[in-house]
Design a protein around this motif. Structure first.
Motif, PDB file in Angstrom:
ATOM      1  N   ILE A 108      -9.637  19.604  19.761  1.00  0.00           N
ATOM      2  CA  ILE A 108     -10.798  18.793  19.392  1.00  0.00           C
ATOM      3  C   ILE A 108     -10.865  17.578  20.296  1.00  0.00           C
ATOM      4  CG2 ILE A 108     -11.843  17.390  17.577  1.00  0.00           C
ATOM      5  CD1 ILE A 108     -10.433  19.196  15.551  1.00  0.00           C
ATOM      6  N   ALA A 109     -12.014  17.394  20.907  1.00  0.00           N
ATOM      7  CA  ALA A 109     -12.214  16.201  21.733  1.00  0.00           C
ATOM      8  C   ALA A 109     -13.171  15.284  20.999  1.00  0.00           C
ATOM      9  CB  ALA A 109     -12.788  16.589  23.083  1.00  0.00           C
ATOM     10  N   LEU A 110     -12.715  14.068  20.786  1.00  0.00           N
ATOM     11  CA  LEU A 110     -13.531  13.073  20.086  1.00  0.00           C
ATOM     12  C   LEU A 110     -13.922  11.955  21.047  1.00  0.00           C
ATOM     13  CD1 LEU A 110     -11.457  12.735  16.829  1.00  0.00           C
ATOM     14  CD2 LEU A 110     -13.888  13.256  16.876  1.00  0.00           C
ATOM     15  N   THR A 111     -15.087  11.415  20.860  1.00  0.00           N
ATOM     16  CA  THR A 111     -15.487  10.297  21.720  1.00  0.00           C
ATOM     17  C   THR A 111     -14.893   8.987  21.236  1.00  0.00           C
ATOM     18  OG1 THR A 111     -17.476   9.999  20.406  1.00  0.00           O
ATOM     19  CG2 THR A 111     -17.675  11.353  22.383  1.00  0.00           C
ATOM     20  N   THR A 112     -14.492   8.978  19.999  1.00  0.00           N
ATOM     21  CA  THR A 112     -13.891   7.756  19.472  1.00  0.00           C
ATOM     22  C   THR A 112     -12.910   8.122  18.365  1.00  0.00           C
ATOM     23  OG1 THR A 112     -14.318   5.615  18.430  1.00  0.00           O
ATOM     24  CG2 THR A 112     -15.759   7.427  17.792  1.00  0.00           C
ATOM     25  N   LYS A 113     -11.936   7.274  18.193  1.00  0.00           N
ATOM     26  CA  LYS A 113     -10.998   7.526  17.091  1.00  0.00           C
ATOM     27  C   LYS A 113     -11.069   6.413  16.065  1.00  0.00           C
ATOM     28  CE  LYS A 113      -7.955  10.672  19.359  1.00  0.00           C
ATOM     29  NZ  LYS A 113      -6.622  11.228  19.417  1.00  0.00           N
ATOM     30  N   ARG A 114     -12.016   5.515  16.264  1.00  0.00           N
ATOM     31  CA  ARG A 114     -12.170   4.436  15.294  1.00  0.00           C
ATOM     32  C   ARG A 114     -13.642   4.036  15.246  1.00  0.00           C
ATOM     33  NH1 ARG A 114     -12.563  -0.900  15.980  1.00  0.00           N
ATOM     34  NH2 ARG A 114     -11.986  -2.246  14.237  1.00  0.00           N
ATOM     35  N   VAL A 115     -14.159   3.988  14.055  1.00  0.00           N
ATOM     36  CA  VAL A 115     -15.558   3.612  13.883  1.00  0.00           C
ATOM     37  C   VAL A 115     -15.642   2.509  12.843  1.00  0.00           C
ATOM     38  CG1 VAL A 115     -17.856   4.384  13.160  1.00  0.00           C
ATOM     39  CG2 VAL A 115     -16.388   5.925  14.472  1.00  0.00           C
ATOM     40  N   GLU A 116     -16.367   1.469  13.201  1.00  0.00           N
ATOM     41  CA  GLU A 116     -16.540   0.360  12.284  1.00  0.00           C
ATOM     42  C   GLU A 116     -17.982   0.384  11.776  1.00  0.00           C
ATOM     43  OE1 GLU A 116     -15.171  -3.222  14.051  1.00  0.00           O
ATOM     44  OE2 GLU A 116     -15.672  -4.442  12.322  1.00  0.00           O
ATOM     45  N   VAL A 117     -18.126   0.434  10.494  1.00  0.00           N
ATOM     46  CA  VAL A 117     -19.473   0.497   9.930  1.00  0.00           C
ATOM     47  C   VAL A 117     -19.611  -0.528   8.819  1.00  0.00           C
ATOM     48  CG1 VAL A 117     -19.734   2.945  10.473  1.00  0.00           C
ATOM     49  CG2 VAL A 117     -18.854   2.262   8.234  1.00  0.00           C
ATOM     50  N   GLN A 118     -20.810  -0.662   8.348  1.00  0.00           N
ATOM     51  CA  GLN A 118     -21.061  -1.551   7.214  1.00  0.00           C
ATOM     52  C   GLN A 118     -21.391  -0.722   5.993  1.00  0.00           C
ATOM     53  OE1 GLN A 118     -23.842  -4.448   9.446  1.00  0.00           O
ATOM     54  NE2 GLN A 118     -23.359  -5.430   7.493  1.00  0.00           N
ATOM     55  N   VAL A 119     -21.180  -1.300   4.868  1.00  0.00           N
ATOM     56  CA  VAL A 119     -21.618  -0.651   3.636  1.00  0.00           C
ATOM     57  C   VAL A 119     -23.124  -0.390   3.759  1.00  0.00           C
ATOM     58  CG1 VAL A 119     -22.007  -1.011   1.158  1.00  0.00           C
ATOM     59  CG2 VAL A 119     -19.831  -1.676   2.183  1.00  0.00           C
ATOM     60  N   GLY A 120     -23.517   0.817   3.438  1.00  0.00           N
ATOM     61  CA  GLY A 120     -24.927   1.163   3.549  1.00  0.00           C
ATOM     62  C   GLY A 120     -25.236   1.966   4.801  1.00  0.00           C
ATOM     63  N   HIS A 121     -24.289   2.035   5.713  1.00  0.00           N
ATOM     64  CA  HIS A 121     -24.507   2.824   6.923  1.00  0.00           C
ATOM     65  C   HIS A 121     -24.152   4.288   6.677  1.00  0.00           C
ATOM     66  CE1 HIS A 121     -24.264  -0.715  10.004  1.00  0.00           C
ATOM     67  NE2 HIS A 121     -25.128  -0.925   9.030  1.00  0.00           N
ATOM     68  N   TYR A 122     -24.603   5.104   7.584  1.00  0.00           N
ATOM     69  CA  TYR A 122     -24.330   6.538   7.501  1.00  0.00           C
ATOM     70  C   TYR A 122     -23.438   6.957   8.656  1.00  0.00           C
ATOM     71  CZ  TYR A 122     -28.127   6.402   4.184  1.00  0.00           C
ATOM     72  OH  TYR A 122     -28.909   6.094   3.120  1.00  0.00           O
ATOM     73  N   LEU A 123     -22.655   7.910   8.384  1.00  0.00           N
ATOM     74  CA  LEU A 123     -21.797   8.491   9.420  1.00  0.00           C
ATOM     75  C   LEU A 123     -22.146   9.963   9.549  1.00  0.00           C
ATOM     76  CD1 LEU A 123     -18.503   6.888   8.196  1.00  0.00           C
ATOM     77  CD2 LEU A 123     -19.258   6.753  10.567  1.00  0.00           C
ATOM     78  N   VAL A 124     -22.297  10.393  10.772  1.00  0.00           N
ATOM     79  CA  VAL A 124     -22.630  11.797  10.986  1.00  0.00           C
ATOM     80  C   VAL A 124     -21.663  12.382  12.010  1.00  0.00           C
ATOM     81  CG1 VAL A 124     -24.438  13.448  11.558  1.00  0.00           C
ATOM     82  CG2 VAL A 124     -25.056  11.211  10.623  1.00  0.00           C
ATOM     83  N   LEU A 125     -20.931  13.338  11.604  1.00  0.00           N
ATOM     84  CA  LEU A 125     -20.081  14.067  12.542  1.00  0.00           C
ATOM     85  C   LEU A 125     -20.945  15.130  13.186  1.00  0.00           C
ATOM     86  CD1 LEU A 125     -16.665  14.768  10.776  1.00  0.00           C
ATOM     87  CD2 LEU A 125     -16.971  13.817  13.050  1.00  0.00           C
ATOM     88  N   VAL A 126     -21.106  15.034  14.485  1.00  0.00           N
ATOM     89  CA  VAL A 126     -21.958  15.990  15.189  1.00  0.00           C
ATOM     90  C   VAL A 126     -21.126  16.676  16.247  1.00  0.00           C
ATOM     91  CG1 VAL A 126     -24.081  16.309  16.487  1.00  0.00           C
ATOM     92  CG2 VAL A 126     -23.878  14.426  14.888  1.00  0.00           C
ATOM     93  N   GLY A 127     -21.137  17.973  16.222  1.00  0.00           N
ATOM     94  CA  GLY A 127     -20.341  18.647  17.233  1.00  0.00           C
ATOM     95  C   GLY A 127     -20.835  20.032  17.545  1.00  0.00           C
ATOM     96  N   ASN A 128     -20.402  20.513  18.669  1.00  0.00           N
ATOM     97  CA  ASN A 128     -20.636  21.909  19.005  1.00  0.00           C
ATOM     98  C   ASN A 128     -19.284  22.590  18.937  1.00  0.00           C
ATOM     99  OD1 ASN A 128     -21.177  24.357  20.057  1.00  0.00           O
ATOM    100  ND2 ASN A 128     -22.404  23.595  21.760  1.00  0.00           N
TER     101      ASN A 128
END
Lengths: 179, 251
Positions: B164-184
């Protein structure tokens, strides 16, 4: 003047080729009259035609190609003379010309390959030199000169008059030229 | 010296000038002009190519986002019920229901989403400049109040070796934000696991065009946790992304 380049309107590279063949040597000469350095003059010509190529599609035919190209040349030469930035840019290839802005070898060549009177004209201060060479050497009218140099026609005439006076003084050996 | 003498000398000077310049071909600079122009063309093509390369994931992300907005009921729930759009089926099970506070105002009664137009998104330069995996979607309700949804995309790819190749290994978000894992994932299924202390999963395994939207999450509580991605056929190739959820006002 007929702008034959219009037949190449949809082919910028052919337009450029035509314009370089048609005006290239004149542009180098015009730049040389300003800068008195052949290498710089060719650098200026290079820049002129790069700009011409970039702006071909926006050229509005308010003037002829001839006037447009010469105006670009004059402006670039003026920029070069005025701007320390330009000097820095040109330093890379022309380090030896930096300080004087004029190449002593070219002075020598002017005398050897041109002649004494030609050199005396070239020794005139630039504002008098330019009107003189354009009027007497390039046989432009005062109107054309005023367009190319972006000065009034009356100014052209005044400068021509003063230039003649200076040349008379110099050529008759009465006095040196005061810049 | 009189004027006639001077005119005669100037005529001589003209001949001298002609002789002086006659040895100049005026051709020397032409090659340089062509060289400069061709370099400029190559450079501009390179720049365009580079820009396109940067735009591809954005366009993909936008496409996915639009698809998500239009077709994935999970995210639509992210809006409070009073502004929920009138499109799409609500096929959600009861345990999936939640109130996801979007970062915009949400109290407009009878508000409806008016647009999914890309022009209603934040300027693309802002998106690119900030982080091209971040997408902010803004729309107006019928009272012209702005609503905003922030999507943090986490692209991944599984290569031929199953890694698995990821573009990031850490994501900082705020409450109310959405996270979407998108991959092929090329048909290789992955399992997603997470604790659920800060994020809540909305949907899984949605295919939007060529993108497999593996999972969508909503950040509902401040804290930290991992999203763990595990290929089903090779569980040793697990990768994880640290999700840090900050309070709305903490940034």
């Amino acid at each position: 003047m007929t702008d034959s380049t219009d037949i190449y309107q949809d082919q910028p590279s052919k337009q450029l080729e035509y314009l370089m063949r048609r005006f290239g040597k004149q542009v180098v000469k015009l730049a040389y009259y300003h800068l008195r350095d052949r290498h710089l003059a060719e650098d200026i010509a290079q820049e002129v035609f790069c700009r011409v190529y970039q702006n071909l599609d926006t050229f509005r035919h308010d003037s002829s190609y001839y006037t447009w190209i010469y105006r670009i040349t004059v402006n670039l030469c003026r920029d070069y003379i005025r701007s320390a930035y330009s000097r820095r840019v040109f330093t890379l290839d022309n380090a030896k010309h930096l300080e004087s802005g004029e190449d002593p070898i070219d002075r020598l060549l002017e005398r050897i390959e041109g002649g004494e009177v030609f050199q005396k004209v070239m020794d005139l201060p630039i504002k008098y030199r330019m009107v003189t060479v354009l009027y007497y050497f390039e046989e432009m009218s005062t109107v054309e000169i005023s367009r190319i140099l972006d000065i009034g026609e009356s100014t052209v005439r005044t400068r021509l008059c003063r230039a003649r006076k200076m040349l008379k003084d110099v050529l008759s050996g009465e006095a040196g030229i005061i810049g | 010296m009189d004027d006639k003498d001077l005119d005669r000398m100037l005529k001589a000077a003209k001949d001298e000038a002609h002789r002086f310049f006659s040895k100049w071909s005026g051709e020397d600079f032409r090659e340089k002009v062509y060289r400069r122009i061709s370099q400029a063309v190559v450079k501009s093509r390179w720049q365009v190519g580079n820009r396109l390369k940067r735009l591809v994931p954005i366009i993909g992300a936008v496409a996915v986002c639009i698809a998500i907005m239009l077709w994935v009921p999970g995210l639509r729930k992210g809006m409070s019920s009073d502004i929920a759009p009138q499109v799409g089926n609500s096929s959600l099970s009861a345990d999936e229901q939640y109130h996801a506070g979007s970062t915009g105002e949400q109290n407009g009664a009878n508000a409806g989403i008016q647009t999914s137009s890309f022009t209603d998104f934040l300027p693309i330069d802002q998106m690119m400049g900030k982080d091209y995996n971040l997408l902010v979607v803004i729309w107006k309700d019928s009272n012209h109040k702005n609503y905003e949804m922030v999507y943090n995309f986490i692209p991944y790819r599984i290569n031929g070796a199953g890694q698995i190749a990821l573009t990031t290994k850490r994501v900082e978000v705020q409450v109310g934000h959405y996270l979407v894992l998108v991959g092929n994932d090329h048909g290789n299924q992955v399992d997603i696991s997470f604790q659920g202390n800060t994020i809540k999963q909305l949907s899984q395994n949605k295919v939007c065009g060529q993108y497999r939207t593996t999972a969508q999450f909503y950040a509902y509580s401040p804290g930290r946790e991992y999203i763990i991605i595990t290929p089903r056929y090779d569980t040793k190739q697990t990768e994880k992304v640290l999700i840090e959820v900050n309070d709305k006002d903490s940034r």
